[in-house]
Design a protein around this motif. Structure first.
Motif, PDB file in Angstrom:
ATOM      1  N   ASN A 103       4.792  -5.284  -7.177  1.00  0.00           N
ATOM      2  CA  ASN A 103       4.985  -4.724  -8.519  1.00  0.00           C
ATOM      3  C   ASN A 103       6.292  -3.946  -8.632  1.00  0.00           C
ATOM      4  O   ASN A 103       6.760  -3.645  -9.717  1.00  0.00           O
ATOM      5  CB  ASN A 103       3.824  -3.788  -8.879  1.00  0.00           C
ATOM      6  N   LYS A 104       6.859  -3.618  -7.480  1.00  0.00           N
ATOM      7  CA  LYS A 104       8.130  -2.894  -7.436  1.00  0.00           C
ATOM      8  C   LYS A 104       8.810  -3.222  -6.113  1.00  0.00           C
ATOM      9  O   LYS A 104       8.158  -3.703  -5.181  1.00  0.00           O
ATOM     10  CB  LYS A 104       7.901  -1.390  -7.552  1.00  0.00           C
ATOM     11  N   PRO A 105      10.111  -2.966  -6.000  1.00  0.00           N
ATOM     12  CA  PRO A 105      10.791  -3.253  -4.746  1.00  0.00           C
ATOM     13  C   PRO A 105      10.199  -2.455  -3.589  1.00  0.00           C
ATOM     14  O   PRO A 105       9.816  -1.296  -3.750  1.00  0.00           O
ATOM     15  CB  PRO A 105      12.238  -2.840  -5.027  1.00  0.00           C
ATOM     16  N   GLU A 106      10.127  -3.085  -2.431  1.00  0.00           N
ATOM     17  CA  GLU A 106       9.606  -2.437  -1.224  1.00  0.00           C
ATOM     18  C   GLU A 106      10.628  -2.629  -0.101  1.00  0.00           C
ATOM     19  O   GLU A 106      10.533  -3.562   0.704  1.00  0.00           O
ATOM     20  CB  GLU A 106       8.260  -3.051  -0.826  1.00  0.00           C
ATOM     21  N   PRO A 107      11.640  -1.757  -0.024  1.00  0.00           N
ATOM     22  CA  PRO A 107      12.694  -1.922   0.984  1.00  0.00           C
ATOM     23  C   PRO A 107      12.177  -1.962   2.418  1.00  0.00           C
ATOM     24  O   PRO A 107      12.752  -2.616   3.267  1.00  0.00           O
ATOM     25  CB  PRO A 107      13.599  -0.704   0.762  1.00  0.00           C
ATOM     26  N   GLY A 108      11.099  -1.266   2.700  1.00  0.00           N
ATOM     27  CA  GLY A 108      10.564  -1.238   4.065  1.00  0.00           C
ATOM     28  C   GLY A 108       9.433  -2.209   4.289  1.00  0.00           C
ATOM     29  O   GLY A 108       8.641  -2.024   5.224  1.00  0.00           O
ATOM     30  N   LEU A 109       9.348  -3.243   3.466  1.00  0.00           N
ATOM     31  CA  LEU A 109       8.213  -4.160   3.535  1.00  0.00           C
ATOM     32  C   LEU A 109       8.085  -4.830   4.900  1.00  0.00           C
ATOM     33  O   LEU A 109       7.000  -4.842   5.489  1.00  0.00           O
ATOM     34  CB  LEU A 109       8.344  -5.229   2.440  1.00  0.00           C
ATOM     35  N   ARG A 110       9.174  -5.373   5.418  1.00  0.00           N
ATOM     36  CA  ARG A 110       9.074  -6.114   6.676  1.00  0.00           C
ATOM     37  C   ARG A 110       8.634  -5.196   7.816  1.00  0.00           C
ATOM     38  O   ARG A 110       7.775  -5.568   8.616  1.00  0.00           O
ATOM     39  CB  ARG A 110      10.396  -6.789   7.010  1.00  0.00           C
ATOM     40  N   LYS A 111       9.208  -3.999   7.878  1.00  0.00           N
ATOM     41  CA  LYS A 111       8.823  -3.078   8.952  1.00  0.00           C
ATOM     42  C   LYS A 111       7.358  -2.688   8.828  1.00  0.00           C
ATOM     43  O   LYS A 111       6.632  -2.584   9.822  1.00  0.00           O
ATOM     44  CB  LYS A 111       9.699  -1.833   8.922  1.00  0.00           C
ATOM     45  N   GLN A 112       6.899  -2.479   7.596  1.00  0.00           N
ATOM     46  CA  GLN A 112       5.503  -2.115   7.389  1.00  0.00           C
ATOM     47  C   GLN A 112       4.572  -3.212   7.915  1.00  0.00           C
ATOM     48  O   GLN A 112       3.567  -2.920   8.584  1.00  0.00           O
ATOM     49  CB  GLN A 112       5.242  -1.880   5.899  1.00  0.00           C
ATOM     50  N   LEU A 113       4.925  -4.465   7.638  1.00  0.00           N
ATOM     51  CA  LEU A 113       4.090  -5.576   8.099  1.00  0.00           C
ATOM     52  C   LEU A 113       4.207  -5.767   9.610  1.00  0.00           C
ATOM     53  O   LEU A 113       3.212  -6.042  10.288  1.00  0.00           O
ATOM     54  CB  LEU A 113       4.487  -6.852   7.360  1.00  0.00           C
ATOM     55  N   GLU A 114       5.420  -5.628  10.136  1.00  0.00           N
ATOM     56  CA  GLU A 114       5.607  -5.787  11.580  1.00  0.00           C
ATOM     57  C   GLU A 114       4.861  -4.715  12.372  1.00  0.00           C
ATOM     58  O   GLU A 114       4.349  -4.983  13.463  1.00  0.00           O
ATOM     59  CB  GLU A 114       7.097  -5.751  11.918  1.00  0.00           C
ATOM     60  N   ASP A 115       4.785  -3.499  11.824  1.00  0.00           N
ATOM     61  CA  ASP A 115       4.044  -2.437  12.503  1.00  0.00           C
ATOM     62  C   ASP A 115       2.572  -2.794  12.641  1.00  0.00           C
ATOM     63  O   ASP A 115       1.939  -2.523  13.672  1.00  0.00           O
ATOM     64  CB  ASP A 115       4.190  -1.118  11.733  1.00  0.00           C
ATOM     65  N   VAL A 116       2.015  -3.428  11.601  1.00  0.00           N
ATOM     66  CA  VAL A 116       0.609  -3.841  11.661  1.00  0.00           C
ATOM     67  C   VAL A 116       0.411  -4.956  12.679  1.00  0.00           C
ATOM     68  O   VAL A 116      -0.648  -5.068  13.307  1.00  0.00           O
ATOM     69  CB  VAL A 116       0.141  -4.298  10.256  1.00  0.00           C
ATOM     70  N   LEU A 117       1.457  -5.790  12.848  1.00  0.00           N
ATOM     71  CA  LEU A 117       1.346  -6.964  13.709  1.00  0.00           C
ATOM     72  C   LEU A 117       1.778  -6.708  15.151  1.00  0.00           C
ATOM     73  O   LEU A 117       1.817  -7.641  15.956  1.00  0.00           O
ATOM     74  CB  LEU A 117       2.202  -8.104  13.131  1.00  0.00           C
TER      75      LEU A 117
END
Length: 415
Positions: A331-345
């Motif tokens: 719904n809005k830009p998420e500059p830290g999106l990849r890091k957030q997902l990588e942290d979960v993985l």
């Protein structure tokens, strides 16, 4: 007589930066086992052996190891290999005299006689059965580049006419060469009309990337036509004996649901008695989340990531971990999106290759959204703001606007 048809190996291919040598090695070992188990008399490889005209040393090693192992395990197997558009014709042709001594027929390019005519004899390969009798003849035609083709007229269809002329010449010679009861087999590496593409990993390679070749270029009396170039396995038109074998492993994440295969052909006299698909086992799985066409936010996607297998509970080596593609609704830009997902993985037995993002609004171009106003009338800051609004609701934040101006200044232009 038993034939195996394969193509589009693309040795040396990288998927989003990851090396595929392990997968290719697994496929080539499986192919040798399949040739042995089915007591195949011939193997036809219809182009794109390599992923580029200048393949890595590792990719070339895989190729030559396969050829050497095929001679050790299957000394009587006829191997016919033709170049595709990704291959360097001269590179494939260079060891041709040596390989021919081992009954490996490699055709990288159309040879020419001293008079300038096509060396048709070099394209005619006899195929022998278990009794070492010639049971078929192969028209081993490689990928045809525009320079290979005669300028048959000045119309827009000169390319199709040129391809047709070459195949007519080759099949005329082939028909004169074969004896009673011997089948005719052809190879081709081209984009044919009425076929399906893998949009992300292949292109229509002919003049202008547009011209497609009609299937009637190949005569109906040919028992089988082994095609390469398209990565989706398929028959052409209503001809069951004219087929693309497709690539043996996915060359893009969008090919995850394809049935990758080789084709097994049984010849009985001059005809193909049986044509069947032989599925290729997948060495590395592909996981795409979410499944289906649903759109999930980051918060909705996280529970699915937590369900993925942990590294400590899997028997897989790291190079066997599945490839992962995620699709996220923002719904809005998420500059830290990849890091957030990588942290979960971090502790998951997967390799994240791609994150696809979807937005509330259409991704139409800015020019289409401004039919009454030229882009040249807008300042760079206006373009940035309007592009943001074309994807999201509201105005960009002050921090984002500030970051834009800093980047613009660093580019050497003041807005």
């Amino acid at each position: 007589m038993q034939l195996i048809h394969t193509s589009d190996w693309h040795l040396g291919h990288h998927l989003h930066g990851l090396n595929r040598d392990y997968e290719h090695r697994r496929f080539l070992n499986w192919l040798l086992d399949t040739l042995e188990d089915r007591r195949a008399d011939a193997l036809l490889v219809s182009g794109d052996i390599f992923d580029s005209a200048n393949p890595s040393a590792a990719a070339q090693t895989l190729y030559y190891q396969f050829l050497a192992e095929s001679r050790r395990r299957l000394p009587d197997l006829d191997l016919v290999i033709v170049a595709g558009n990704h291959d360097s014709a001269s590179r494939l042709d260079a060891p041709k005299p040596l390989l021919k001594a081992f009954n490996i027929h490699v055709i990288g390019s159309l040879g020419r006689t001293p008079s300038g005519n096509i060396d048709v004899d070099a394209l005619l390969v006899p195929l022998t059965n278990q009794n070492r009798e010639t049971a078929a003849w192969c028209a081993a035609v490689p990928f045809l580049r525009p320079a290979d083709l005669p300028r048959a007229g000045k119309g827009d269809d000169w390319l199709v006419k040129g391809v047709r002329e070459i195949y007519d010449e080759v099949f005329t010679a082939l028909s004169q060469r074969r004896g009673p009861g011997q089948a005719l087999v052809a190879t081709g590496h081209a984009y044919l009309t009425g076929t399906q593409l893998s949009e992300l990993s292949e292109r229509k390679i002919q003049v202008g990337n547009q011209q497609a070749i009609p299937v009637d270029v190949f005569p109906e009396h040919a028992a089988y036509t082994a095609l390469g170039h398209l990565h989706r396995a398929q028959r052409v038109g209503r001809r069951d004996h004219v087929r693309y074998s497709g690539s043996p492993l996915p060359l893009s994440l969008d090919e995850a649901d394809y049935l990758h295969q080789v084709v097994a052909v049984t010849l009985n006299g001059e005809a193909a008695a049986k044509v069947e698909s032989v599925p290729v086992p997948r060495a590395v799985d592909i996981i795409r989340l979410p499944k289906g066409k649903q759109d999930l936010t980051v918060e909705e996607l996280l529970p699915l990531l937590h369900e993925l297998p942990n590294r400590e509970t899997t028997a897989l080596a790291r190079h066997e971990y599945p490839y992962l593609e995620l699709s996220v609704f923002l719904n809005k830009p998420e500059p830290g999106l990849r890091k957030q997902l990588e942290d979960v993985l971090t502790d998951k037995a997967v390799r994240l290759l791609k994150i696809k993002t979807k937005y509330p609004k259409s991704r139409e171009s800015l020019a289409d959204s401004l039919p009454q106003q030229s882009l040249s009338q807008l300042s760079p800051a206006d373009v940035f703001t309007r592009r943001y609004q074309s994807l999201f609701e509201g105005e960009p934040s002050k921090a984002m606007t500030t970051a834009f101006h800093e980047l613009w200044d660093q580019a050497g232009t003041v807005p």
